[in-house]
Write a protein that holds these residues in place. Structure first.
Motif, short mmCIF file in Angstrom:
data_model
loop_
_atom_site.label_atom_id
_atom_site.label_comp_id
_atom_site.label_asym_id
_atom_site.label_seq_id
_atom_site.Cartn_x
_atom_site.Cartn_y
_atom_site.Cartn_z
N SER A 97 1.14 -1.04 0.15
CA SER A 97 -0.26 -0.52 -0.26
C SER A 97 0.73 1.71 -0.10
CB SER A 97 -1.37 -0.06 1.08
OG SER A 97 -0.29 -0.47 1.77
N SER A 98 2.18 1.41 -0.05
CA SER A 98 3.48 2.18 -0.47
C SER A 98 3.54 2.31 -1.64
CB SER A 98 4.29 2.00 1.02
OG SER A 98 3.25 2.75 2.27
N GLY A 99 3.62 1.73 -2.31
CA GLY A 99 3.83 1.50 -3.72
C GLY A 99 4.78 0.37 -4.24
N GLY A 100 5.21 -0.88 -2.86
CA GLY A 100 6.04 -1.43 -3.12
C GLY A 100 5.47 -3.06 -4.12
N CYS A 101 6.01 -3.85 -4.38
CA CYS A 101 5.81 -4.84 -5.30
C CYS A 101 5.82 -6.85 -4.40
CB CYS A 101 6.01 -4.52 -6.39
SG CYS A 101 8.26 -4.93 -6.66
N PHE A 102 5.57 -7.34 -4.83
CA PHE A 102 5.44 -8.92 -3.80
C PHE A 102 5.62 -9.87 -5.38
CE2 PHE A 102 0.83 -7.76 -4.30
CZ PHE A 102 0.75 -8.47 -4.71
N VAL A 103 7.01 -11.06 -5.26
CA VAL A 103 7.05 -12.04 -6.49
C VAL A 103 7.25 -13.13 -5.45
CG1 VAL A 103 9.76 -11.16 -5.79
CG2 VAL A 103 8.66 -12.65 -7.26
N GLY A 104 6.08 -14.06 -6.02
CA GLY A 104 6.59 -15.16 -5.42
C GLY A 104 8.09 -15.98 -4.99
N VAL A 105 8.12 -17.15 -4.32
CA VAL A 105 8.68 -18.03 -4.17
C VAL A 105 8.97 -19.07 -4.19
CG1 VAL A 105 11.35 -18.55 -2.84
CG2 VAL A 105 9.67 -16.16 -2.06
N ASP A 106 9.36 -20.13 -5.46
CA ASP A 106 9.61 -21.15 -4.88
C ASP A 106 9.85 -21.35 -4.01
OD1 ASP A 106 10.44 -23.83 -5.69
OD2 ASP A 106 10.00 -23.24 -8.17
N LEU A 107 9.13 -22.35 -3.19
CA LEU A 107 9.67 -23.28 -2.01
C LEU A 107 10.55 -24.64 -2.27
CD1 LEU A 107 5.90 -23.43 -0.51
CD2 LEU A 107 7.54 -21.96 0.24
N SER A 108 10.55 -24.88 -3.42
CA SER A 108 11.88 -26.40 -2.98
C SER A 108 13.19 -25.57 -3.88
CB SER A 108 11.20 -26.99 -4.76
OG SER A 108 11.40 -26.69 -5.70
N THR A 109 12.97 -24.51 -3.99
CA THR A 109 14.37 -23.57 -4.47
C THR A 109 15.13 -23.31 -3.59
OG1 THR A 109 13.88 -22.20 -6.47
CG2 THR A 109 14.13 -24.68 -7.20
N GLY A 110 14.05 -21.93 -3.70
CA GLY A 110 14.65 -20.61 -2.51
C GLY A 110 14.52 -19.34 -3.44
N LYS A 111 14.29 -19.50 -5.33
CA LYS A 111 14.54 -18.92 -6.42
C LYS A 111 13.19 -18.24 -6.12
CE LYS A 111 18.18 -21.20 -8.67
NZ LYS A 111 18.97 -21.15 -9.92
N LEU A 112 13.00 -16.77 -7.06
CA LEU A 112 11.96 -16.26 -6.98
C LEU A 112 11.19 -16.60 -8.08
CD1 LEU A 112 13.12 -11.73 -6.36
CD2 LEU A 112 11.86 -14.22 -5.25
N ASN A 113 9.98 -16.36 -8.57
CA ASN A 113 8.97 -16.26 -10.14
C ASN A 113 9.43 -15.38 -10.97
OD1 ASN A 113 8.18 -18.85 -8.76
ND2 ASN A 113 6.57 -17.75 -8.23
N LYS A 114 8.60 -15.14 -11.97
CA LYS A 114 8.73 -14.53 -12.92
C LYS A 114 8.35 -13.13 -13.06
CE LYS A 114 8.87 -14.47 -18.30
NZ LYS A 114 8.38 -14.79 -19.72
N TYR A 115 7.24 -12.81 -12.26
CA TYR A 115 6.67 -11.40 -11.70
C TYR A 115 7.13 -11.01 -10.81
CZ TYR A 115 5.17 -12.69 -16.92
OH TYR A 115 5.42 -13.19 -18.40
N ALA A 116 6.92 -10.16 -10.58
CA ALA A 116 6.04 -9.10 -9.31
C ALA A 116 5.31 -8.41 -9.40
CB ALA A 116 7.35 -8.25 -8.93
N PHE A 117 4.53 -8.16 -8.77
CA PHE A 117 3.11 -7.51 -8.71
C PHE A 117 3.00 -6.41 -8.05
CE2 PHE A 117 2.24 -11.93 -10.22
CZ PHE A 117 2.30 -11.71 -11.12
N GLN A 118 2.06 -5.12 -8.00
CA GLN A 118 1.98 -4.71 -7.10
C GLN A 118 0.34 -4.93 -6.87
OE1 GLN A 118 2.77 -0.79 -9.44
NE2 GLN A 118 3.32 -0.12 -7.93
N LEU A 119 -0.02 -4.21 -6.02
CA LEU A 119 -1.00 -4.27 -5.36
C LEU A 119 -2.88 -3.39 -6.52
CD1 LEU A 119 -1.43 -4.24 -1.36
CD2 LEU A 119 -1.65 -5.75 -2.53
N PHE A 120 -3.49 -3.74 -6.23
CA PHE A 120 -4.80 -3.74 -7.40
C PHE A 120 -4.73 -2.14 -7.34
CE2 PHE A 120 -8.72 -2.69 -9.37
CZ PHE A 120 -8.28 -2.59 -10.51
#
Length: 283
Positions: free
Chosen positions: A234-257
């Motif tokens: 809600s302050s403009g940051g984004c969030f990106v999923g983490v692969d639980l098996s590897t600890g690596k980030l997913n392809k896309y990051a998102f802002q809240l709508f």
């Protein structure tokens, strides 16, 4: 900053990832008929995007509020501890849970150290009192945040004594009229700092306690942007999923709508690509 209705509508219409408009209309009507309420969650949860086929499986905003306010799931004591950052600080200390070093707090214009000893009992001296807490910090920096409140609002970092006095003169009115907790600012791992150095970027792990004990559902990394010192969505940051098996980030990051709704493959400030980015110590 929260966007207007017109901006939200334009964002959906121009979103290259959206479903065809007729399909969006049909799905919204189906959700309206089944839930007897406007399906606002269809947009805030990005269910209008082509990648989402199980749009009926998501809870509505009304259902989410019911879960949040449920007295069967949450006790008044638990809610108070989680909503009051000062109580939460003492709770963690009593139970041996590590937190950033606690330096003090401000209540009703008075400043206290971590033991509750008063440093200043006057709003006229609040700038000097906070500067003293900066001087006590081993990192030379402190993080100040409201005792109550959400979304990273009125949070700020003060670095080094000379610089902090200049910053404090501009924040004096805010400090005198709100209650704050003061902690030593943390220095994050280089891998997190490379994504956005101004904010403390944090991993969130969602768990569920079922009949067979706790289960990890998912994990995601929150990242600030635009030089903000907080990573809140809600302050403009984004969030990106983490692969639980590897600890690596997913392809896309998102802002809240409601606060941008952008989709990123790389951080907009640092240019660091998210996909495959490995987080340290995740295992």
């Amino acid at each position: 900053m929260e966007t207007t209705r017109h901006q939200k509508l334009r964002r959906v219409l121009t979103d290259p990832l959206r479903k065809p408009l007729y399909r969006i209309a049909v799905e919204c009507m189906q959700l309206y008929v089944s839930h007897k309420t406007l399906p606002r969650h269809y947009f805030t949860s990005f269910l209008y995007r082509r990648s989402i086929s199980n749009y009926k499986d998501f809870v509505t905003l009304k259902e989410s509020r019911m879960l949040h306010n449920s007295k069967e799931l949450h006790s008044e004591v638990t809610i108070e501890i989680l909503q009051n950052k000062l109580l939460f600080q003492y709770f963690c200390y009593a139970h041996g849970i590590n937190t950033p070093k606690f330096l003090g707090f401000l209540v009703n214009g008075c400043c206290y150290d971590s033991t509750g000893k008063i440093i200043s009992d006057s709003t006229d001296r609040i700038t000097d009192a906070i500067a003293e807490l900066v001087d006590r910090s081993e990192t030379g920096s402190i993080f100040v945040k409201p005792i109550s409140g959400l979304g990273g609002e009125n949070c700020f970092r003060l670095d080094y004594l000379a610089q902090s006095k200049s910053q404090l003169s501009r924040l004096e009115n805010v400090l005198a009229n709100k209650n704050f907790i003061v902690q030593e600012a943390l220095e994050q791992h280089e891998a997190f700092a490379q994504l956005h150095p101004a904010s403390l970027n944090t991993i969130r792990i969602e768990t569920y306690i079922g009949d067979y004990g706790p289960t990890v559902l998912n994990a995601f990394l929150r990242v600030g942007q635009g030089g903000s010192v907080v990573d809140n969505g809600s302050s403009g940051g984004c969030f990106v999923g983490v692969d639980l098996s590897t600890g690596k980030l997913n392809k896309y990051a998102f802002q809240l709508f409601d606060y941008g709704g952008e989709v990123y493959q790389e951080h907009p400030d640092t240019g660091v690509r998210f996909e495959g980015y490995e987080l340290p110590f995740f295992d």
